[in-house]
Design an enzyme around this catalytic site. Structure first.
Site, PDB file in Angstrom:
ATOM      1  N   ASP A  20       0.810  -1.219   0.000  1.00  0.00           N
ATOM      2  CA  ASP A  20       0.000   0.000   0.000  1.00  0.00           C
ATOM      3  C   ASP A  20       0.842   1.267   0.000  1.00  0.00           C
ATOM      4  O   ASP A  20       0.526   2.229  -0.694  1.00  0.00           O
ATOM      5  CB  ASP A  20      -0.921   0.037   1.219  1.00  0.00           C
ATOM      6  CG  ASP A  20      -1.999  -1.025   1.185  1.00  0.00           C
ATOM      7  OD1 ASP A  20      -2.208  -1.648   0.127  1.00  0.00           O
ATOM      8  OD2 ASP A  20      -2.643  -1.234   2.235  1.00  0.00           O
ATOM      9  N   HIS A  63      -5.125  -2.262   1.528  1.00  0.00           N
ATOM     10  CA  HIS A  63      -5.526  -3.628   1.880  1.00  0.00           C
ATOM     11  C   HIS A  63      -6.090  -3.649   3.297  1.00  0.00           C
ATOM     12  O   HIS A  63      -5.537  -3.012   4.190  1.00  0.00           O
ATOM     13  CB  HIS A  63      -4.311  -4.566   1.884  1.00  0.00           C
ATOM     14  CG  HIS A  63      -3.752  -4.886   0.549  1.00  0.00           C
ATOM     15  ND1 HIS A  63      -2.920  -4.029  -0.124  1.00  0.00           N
ATOM     16  CD2 HIS A  63      -3.876  -5.990  -0.229  1.00  0.00           C
ATOM     17  CE1 HIS A  63      -2.546  -4.594  -1.268  1.00  0.00           C
ATOM     18  NE2 HIS A  63      -3.112  -5.788  -1.354  1.00  0.00           N
TER      19      HIS A  63
END
Length: 156
Positions: A25, A73
């Site tokens: 991320d 996520h």
């Protein structure tokens, strides 16, 4: 294996699970490379198998990161099974929300991670990860935006 060792191992493995999500991320190469053994395998069904820290970086730099403007996520339901004092199998679910580069639209991905973790010389790392995607759903007409994009401040 003592109860204390089991708890410490569980905490270390939970950190690995989160570190992988955070590294992808936040696009943190160092964090991503640090969680894999040199002989580890990361397989994403339909994409391929990547080996070791270099393979993880190859996958991130040439497949995952070019696919998304940004993504986040959410990992959940992590279940760990101690096979031995130095080997643990895990399974967990992941929900990814992101904005695709192609088509400039948002996407929802749901996947299951099936993992193997090994402790070598006192350190836990991934030895294997298999990612099986359950849903890969473009969200037509939707683009996730940061706060403040859609609403003017009060009094404006």
């Amino acid at each position: 294996m003592s109860d204390l060792d089991r708890l410490a191992s569980r905490a270390a493995i939970q950190d690995l699970y989160s570190d992988k999500l955070i590294a992808v991320d936040k696009r943190q190469e160092g964090r991503l490379a640090s969680i894999w053994w040199d002989d580890a395998e990361w397989t994403i069904e339909g994409i391929g198998t990547y080996k070791g820290p270099e393979g993880a970086l190859d996958l991130a730099n040439n497949v995952l990161w070019p696919m998304f403007h940004e993504c986040i996520h959410y990992g959940t339901n992590l279940r760990l099974e101690f096979v031995s004092a130095d080997k643990v199998n895990g399974i967990g679910d992941v929900l990814l929300l992101g904005n695709l580069v192609e088509g400039n639209q948002s996407i929802l991905i749901a996947a299951v991670f099936t993992d193997e973790y090994e402790r070598r010389d006192g350190v836990w790392k991934f030895s294997k990860r298999n990612a099986c995607t359950n849903y890969f759903t473009p969200l037509a007409g939707i683009h996730f935006a940061p706060p403040g994009i859609h609403f003017a401040p009060s009094g404006a």
